[in-house]
Design an enzyme around this catalytic site. Structure first.
Site, PDB file in Angstrom:
ATOM      1  N   GLY A   1     -46.085  51.085 -37.894  1.00 40.58           N
ATOM      2  CA  GLY A   1     -45.891  50.294 -36.462  1.00 40.58           C
ATOM      3  C   GLY A   1     -46.532  49.438 -36.412  1.00 40.58           C
ATOM      4  O   GLY A   1     -47.336  49.277 -35.413  1.00 40.58           O
TER       5      GLY A   1
ATOM      6  N   SER B   1     -45.558  45.354 -37.030  1.00 37.82           N
ATOM      7  CA  SER B   1     -44.715  43.866 -36.692  1.00 37.82           C
ATOM      8  C   SER B   1     -43.806  44.249 -35.526  1.00 37.82           C
ATOM      9  O   SER B   1     -43.053  45.229 -35.601  1.00 37.82           O
ATOM     10  CB  SER B   1     -44.000  43.570 -38.072  1.00 37.82           C
TER      11      SER B   1
ATOM     12  N   GLU C   1     -54.858  46.425 -47.615  1.00 36.19           N
ATOM     13  CA  GLU C   1     -53.561  46.329 -48.031  1.00 36.19           C
ATOM     14  C   GLU C   1     -53.291  45.287 -48.593  1.00 36.19           C
ATOM     15  O   GLU C   1     -52.502  45.125 -49.803  1.00 36.19           O
ATOM     16  CB  GLU C   1     -52.666  46.372 -46.693  1.00 36.19           C
TER      17      GLU C   1
ATOM     18  N   GLU D   1     -47.138  30.789 -45.400  1.00 32.40           N
ATOM     19  CA  GLU D   1     -47.684  29.619 -44.288  1.00 32.40           C
ATOM     20  C   GLU D   1     -48.828  29.923 -43.558  1.00 32.40           C
ATOM     21  O   GLU D   1     -49.862  29.228 -43.368  1.00 32.40           O
ATOM     22  CB  GLU D   1     -46.479  29.153 -43.675  1.00 32.40           C
TER      23      GLU D   1
END
Length: 396
Positions: free
Chosen positions: A140, A142, A257, A381
């Protein structure tokens, strides 16, 4: 093996593992291949989509019962004790055989974090339940408006006696609808800078006030979900590490990750399928195509060398650093370029409905699977800005 045969808890019943790290790489690779070919259950291979829990449960059960479920955990805690190099070989062989990816948030993310930061009581309880399949975890992190800029999260946990009271929303949670536990980053102090007021909490998905809504991906699979927390009460012992100390743990998880998100295996597999498609469609000998293919091949070699740089850092315990974003950028953009080239030459293999004989090539599925890779794990980006500031010392 039927579903009734594979209901957790799965209890390991195997002899102690040998010291795999002392084996020559070729010998260890042969051990892994023999294990997979001997133990892989009758479930689909070479799928681009993630299988749901009931589909992949037989593979989870095999790995749990043989002690192969947690490759990097110490053997004393139920793992295989693999170093980064041997772990990479394991991953490569799983990919070669087309093994389904299991629900591995508990073994890959939460387990190592609890081993490093958790209390003895947390390790005794949660690590055992991960290995037995009794707890399936979701991540949990984002939120709407707080994806790549994770420190902008608004989910809040307030102390109320012996509990934390959690309110907020998390989204794009991979296979979260299959999980019974979720670890959550929540704001526990609004009076400090945004990175300093975040804590790491362990939350049962069955707790009153937790609502789960599935989200379908581009191919129509409910791979993701969003989770809402409405006055969810969590015991104070469900915090990992120090109160307001969650940001350091979050960064540690994200660094590891991004190393494995940036692994070249997806691009390598797609490039091999591109060659097969080109041969089937009669364009392999075309010099214009071969020029484009050679460029992709060279880019993959560069990515593999870059990946080995970060694997070596993991081997030696050196800091990962913000520049690991380069690895994730290169992998995701290369995977997309290969998927686009596959569509260019696929011909009749470019459709979404394939026969059993051609399903492994899945050109359309590869193209769809490649689309979100420049978004998840940190959008390209944002990652470019992070690398520019941290590695090139450019201004914000």
């Amino acid at each position: 093996m039927t579903q009734t045969d594979v209901q957790p808890p799965f209890r390991a019943d195997h002899a102690p593992h040998p010291d795999y790290n002392a084996m020559p790489d070729a010998e260890f690779r042969a051990v892994v291949r023999h294990f997979i070919e001997t133990h892989y259950p009758d479930i689909p291979r070479h799928l681009l989509r993630r299988l749901r829990w009931q589909e992949v449960c037989p593979w989870y059960a095999v790995l749990a019962r043989t002690g192969w479920l947690a490759p990097t955990w110490p053997q004393a805690l139920g793992g295989m004790g693999l170093n980064a190099g041997k772990h990479l070989i394991l991953i490569e062989e799983y990919e070669r055989f087309g093994c389904a990816r299991m629900h591995d948030i508990g073994t890959v993310m939460l387990g190592p974090l609890l081993i490093q930061f958790g209390t003895q009581a947390q390790q005794d309880h949660y690590l055992t339940r991960i290995l037995s399949g009794e707890d399936i975890w979701a991540q949990g992190y984002s939120e709407p408006g707080a994806g790549s800029d994770l420190a902008a999260l608004r989910t809040e946990a307030l102390r109320d006696g012996d509990h934390w009271v959690l309110n907020g929303q998390k989204t794009w949670i991979t296979l979260g609808a299959d999980a019974n536990m979720i670890f959550v980053l929540a704001r526990t102090d609004k009076s400090v800078r945004k990175q300093a007021g975040i804590s790491f909490l362990l939350v049962p998905m069955e707790a009153p006030g937790v609502t789960v809504r599935e989200i379908e991906n581009l191919e129509g699979h409910a791979e993701f979900c969003e989770v809402f927390f409405d006055n969810v009460r969590i015991p104070i012992g469900n915090i990992v590490g120090e109160v307001n100390g969650g940001w350091a743990m979050a960064k540690a998880l994200l660094g590891h990750e991004r190393v494995f998100i940036g692994a070249p295996r997806l691009s390598a597999s797609a490039l091999a399928r591109l060659e097969e498609i080109a041969r089937r469609e009669g364009v392999w000998s075309d010099p214009v195509f071969r020029d484009r293919f050679t460029q992709l091949e060279m880019d993959l070699a560069d990515l593999s060398d870059l990946f080995e740089t970060y694997v070596e850092r993991l081997r030696t315990g050196a800091p990962i650093g913000a520049d690991v974003g380069l690895l994730k950028i290169c992998q995701s953009e290369l995977y997309q370029r290969i998927s686009e080239e596959m569509l260019q030459v696929a011909g009749s293999l470019g459709g979404a409905q394939l026969t059993d004989a051609t399903a492994r090539l899945d050109t359309a599925g590869t193209w769809l699977a490649a689309r979100p890779t420049t978004i998840f794990g940190g959008s390209t980006e944002v990652m470019r800005n992070v690398v520019a500031r941290a590695s090139l010392d450019l201004p914000k």
